[in-house]
Design a protein around this motif. Sequence first.
Motif, PDB file in Angstrom:
ATOM      1  N   ILE A   1      -2.870  -1.082  -2.868  1.00  0.00           N
ATOM      2  CA  ILE A   1      -2.726  -1.082  -4.325  1.00  0.00           C
ATOM      3  C   ILE A   1      -2.490  -2.505  -4.855  1.00  0.00           C
ATOM      4  CG2 ILE A   1      -1.477  -0.131  -6.285  1.00  0.00           C
ATOM      5  CD1 ILE A   1      -0.953   2.337  -4.515  1.00  0.00           C
TER       6      ILE A   1
ATOM      7  N   SER B   1       2.868  -0.218 -12.404  1.00  0.00           N
ATOM      8  CA  SER B   1       4.097   0.498 -12.035  1.00  0.00           C
ATOM      9  C   SER B   1       4.407   0.281 -10.558  1.00  0.00           C
ATOM     10  CB  SER B   1       3.955   1.996 -12.314  1.00  0.00           C
ATOM     11  OG  SER B   1       3.870   2.222 -13.703  1.00  0.00           O
ATOM     12  N   THR B   2       3.375   0.232  -9.740  1.00  0.00           N
ATOM     13  CA  THR B   2       3.584  -0.022  -8.316  1.00  0.00           C
ATOM     14  C   THR B   2       4.309  -1.355  -8.123  1.00  0.00           C
ATOM     15  OG1 THR B   2       1.593   1.220  -7.787  1.00  0.00           O
ATOM     16  CG2 THR B   2       2.409  -0.305  -6.100  1.00  0.00           C
TER      17      THR B   2
ATOM     18  N   TYR C   1       6.453   2.675  -0.446  1.00  0.00           N
ATOM     19  CA  TYR C   1       5.470   1.590  -0.508  1.00  0.00           C
ATOM     20  C   TYR C   1       5.643   0.714   0.718  1.00  0.00           C
ATOM     21  CZ  TYR C   1       5.452   3.024  -5.374  1.00  0.00           C
ATOM     22  OH  TYR C   1       5.375   3.760  -6.525  1.00  0.00           O
TER      23      TYR C   1
ATOM     24  N   GLY D   1      -4.937  -4.786  -8.602  1.00  0.00           N
ATOM     25  CA  GLY D   1      -3.876  -5.235  -7.710  1.00  0.00           C
ATOM     26  C   GLY D   1      -3.581  -6.714  -7.713  1.00  0.00           C
TER      27      GLY D   1
ATOM     28  N   HIS E   1       7.875  -0.936  -9.044  1.00  0.00           N
ATOM     29  CA  HIS E   1       8.619  -0.169  -8.032  1.00  0.00           C
ATOM     30  C   HIS E   1       8.883  -0.989  -6.777  1.00  0.00           C
ATOM     31  CE1 HIS E   1       7.120   3.781 -10.006  1.00  0.00           C
ATOM     32  NE2 HIS E   1       8.301   3.426 -10.467  1.00  0.00           N
ATOM     33  N   VAL E   2       7.884  -1.763  -6.374  1.00  0.00           N
ATOM     34  CA  VAL E   2       8.072  -2.602  -5.183  1.00  0.00           C
ATOM     35  C   VAL E   2       9.187  -3.615  -5.444  1.00  0.00           C
ATOM     36  CG1 VAL E   2       6.992  -4.369  -3.729  1.00  0.00           C
ATOM     37  CG2 VAL E   2       5.751  -2.262  -4.265  1.00  0.00           C
TER      38      VAL E   2
ATOM     39  N   GLY F   1      -1.992  -0.946 -10.963  1.00  0.00           N
ATOM     40  CA  GLY F   1      -0.897  -1.297 -10.053  1.00  0.00           C
ATOM     41  C   GLY F   1       0.349  -1.835 -10.741  1.00  0.00           C
TER      42      GLY F   1
ATOM     43  N   ARG G   1      11.759   0.819  -4.434  1.00  0.00           N
ATOM     44  CA  ARG G   1      11.517   2.238  -4.253  1.00  0.00           C
ATOM     45  C   ARG G   1      10.853   2.517  -2.906  1.00  0.00           C
ATOM     46  NH1 ARG G   1       9.500   6.049  -8.882  1.00  0.00           N
ATOM     47  NH2 ARG G   1       9.400   8.003  -7.741  1.00  0.00           N
TER      48      ARG G   1
ATOM     49  N   LYS H   1       0.819  -1.207   0.000  1.00  0.00           N
ATOM     50  CA  LYS H   1       0.000   0.000   0.000  1.00  0.00           C
ATOM     51  C   LYS H   1       0.853   1.257   0.000  1.00  0.00           C
ATOM     52  CE  LYS H   1      -0.991  -0.099   4.980  1.00  0.00           C
ATOM     53  NZ  LYS H   1      -2.089  -0.149   5.945  1.00  0.00           N
ATOM     54  N   VAL H   2       0.223   2.327  -0.423  1.00  0.00           N
ATOM     55  CA  VAL H   2       0.839   3.651  -0.364  1.00  0.00           C
ATOM     56  C   VAL H   2      -0.037   4.453   0.576  1.00  0.00           C
ATOM     57  CG1 VAL H   2       1.372   5.762  -1.616  1.00  0.00           C
ATOM     58  CG2 VAL H   2       1.690   3.559  -2.737  1.00  0.00           C
TER      59      VAL H   2
END
Lengths: 250, 447
Positions: free
Chosen positions: A16, A41-42, A53, A222, A45-46, A39, A50, A10-11
């Motif tokens: 997400i 890009s999330t 998150y 997600g 990133h995870v 989700g 990054r 989650k952000v």
Amino acid sequence: MLSVKGLKAKVGDKDILKGLDLEVGPGEVHAIMGPNGSGKSTFAHVLSGREGYEVTAGSVDFNGQDLLGLEPEERAQLGLFLAFQYPVELPGVNNTYFLKSAVNAIRKARGDDELDAVSFLRLMKERLKVLHLNDSLLKRPVNFGFSGGEKKRNEIFQMAMLEPKLAILDETDSGLDIDALRIVAAGVNALRGPERSMLVVTHYQRLLDYIKPDYVHVLAQGRIIRSGGKELALELEEKGYSWITDGEAA
Amino acid sequence: MSAAALTTRPPDPALLAWLGQAGEPPTSADEPAWLAELRHDAAARAPDQGMPTQKSEGWRYTGLSALIEQGFKPQQKPISALQSEDLDKALIDGLETYRLVMVNGQFEPRLSQLDGLPTGVHIGGLAELIAQDPDRLAGQLGQIAGAGQHLFTSLNTANFADGLVMLLDEQVQLDRPVELLHLSIGLDEPSVAQPRHLVVLAAGAQAELIERYLSFDQAPYCNNAVVEIRLAERAQLHHYRLQQESPSAYHLSGLYLEQAAASRYRGINIGLGATWSRTDLVTRFLAEQADCGLQGLYLAGDRQLIDYHMDVQHQVPHCSSRENFKGILHGKGRAVFDGRVYVARDAQHTDAAMSNRNLILSPNAEVDTKPQLEIYADDVKCSHGTTVGQLEPEMLFYLRSRGISAPLAQRMLCLGFAGEIIDALGPEPLREQVTEAVGQRLEQSPL
Ligand SMILES: Nc1ncnc2c1ncn2[C@@H]1O[C@H](COP(=O)(O)OP(=O)(O)OP(=O)(O)O)[C@@H](O)[C@H]1O
Ligand SMILES: [Mg+2]
């Protein structure tokens, strides 16, 4: 190679990723498609570490290593590479110096000797050719003032220089003209090999005509809600996402 | 009580020590009358100017107590312990210059290299020139600085022993930069050196001047330098100033600049060293179309204060000035930027821009930035901007995602930020030296 199990992230207090599962074997190319805001890009990133998150459940194993416990640079040193959807401009940081620092940081972490100036330059020239990149970009600050297409090509150029084990390409095709798309795809294909896997995030079937995936997944709300072969991408192109997502919601 | 009484205080023992025991400057009997008078006036003025306190605007963030507590005393004798091997350590590889070396405020001909100067150029020691040609500098030396911005200029005028004199005839162009190297060696007794420099470029002359400050050890000392520069019509000077004093040094520097019509000055100030430093950059335009650029980069870490004060005086029309300073603050570092641009009522068509951008790498670091534009003319182009920010997390992540460690990523971004100023240093070896010095400082110091 990569094994993602029940990943939730989650952000702030917004969930997400809601239980994402994915297995990628060596040398495989997986395409990830899905609606805006689902989700993708999330997830990328995870995987690359990054900040911002919070992973609340699940695990990510990368060649036997627990990826989630590592710093971003440690993940890169293990062979993970993310081609950014929105590459970041670094004013004042020279592109060549940046690449050399990155290549040598990764070589050092792997126990290889750092490349000297001559061999580095040779490698760079060779990889530049494949991507039809103008070498004047190397004298400029990283991505600074680059056109959208140049930024994307610069990402793939970095990938070619760093020779990752797993490359995540986040919408590398968006913003590319037709010729650039072909060049970038050729650059990516040149890097395909039995030891290098790829996660290709895209909205368009077109890219997959050039980079032929072994698997196609649909990420929505997600989670991976559908997986299949190349034909799934064609079906999505034709029907959109609603035929799957509606079924999912019901 | 007068305003002056609030913002300064009577000379204290430290000040008297700087002035010499009797409060009288150490005039030698051989000095010409004009110089004796100059010194006398400065000594007489000093007690009136007084020691600034933090109540005076120009010193609000820059306390003087640490400087005073050191009890620096004027130096008694010249030091000549330095060998040419020592000098090698101070030189920059690949940098070919005409070199004038000062050791603890005294010109050192043995270590200098002034062979092959073209005709129409005089470069040499100040004391030497006054001894040889007593009236050559009458009406020049001391005239540009005048009373100066504060007490410390007067102290220099009253007490200076030596310095650089650089005089270029009309249209002369130097084929190499001139390097003015200040080397300091700690003495048993903490001492103050007060070098005094005069640079005069006649019409159309062009030169590059590199002014460097270095130390050989960690003992405390103080430099109180004053530089006077006069540029005649169309003269051009590129001036690179590198303050790399030791971490226990105190550094005061006053630059007084006078520019005639269509002259051009480019000053790049790099402030990396000293525990406490204060630099005043003062520009006056004498006629139209003159152009002055003041750039700077300062890097302040633990136990460091770096203060840059500017005073750009637009008294005549059609001149342009640029102030562009960048700062990096880490650890418990502190910096002060005060950029003042004054545009008089008659100075129409002035073009002035001022910018000060700061990167703060630690929550304990601090910068006090103050851009001041005082505009009394109505047809001018003036702008200013200041920023104080941190490294962008996005940029850091981008670098780290390429395998670059967090500390190296920070250094790369800092050098990227500083690059704009470093790139303005003309000679390549100088750019390399400063890049390396900044990189090293960031590597060694806690962020
Ligand atoms: N820092 C953040 N703060 C709040 N919400 C965020 C943040 N980052 C992402 N989100 C939200 O998370 C959701 C997923 O975003 P993400 O960028 O992963 O989508 P995506 O699948 O890559 O979309 P697209 O196809 O448009 O690139 C979106 O609703 C987005 O607004
Ligand atoms: Mg996205």
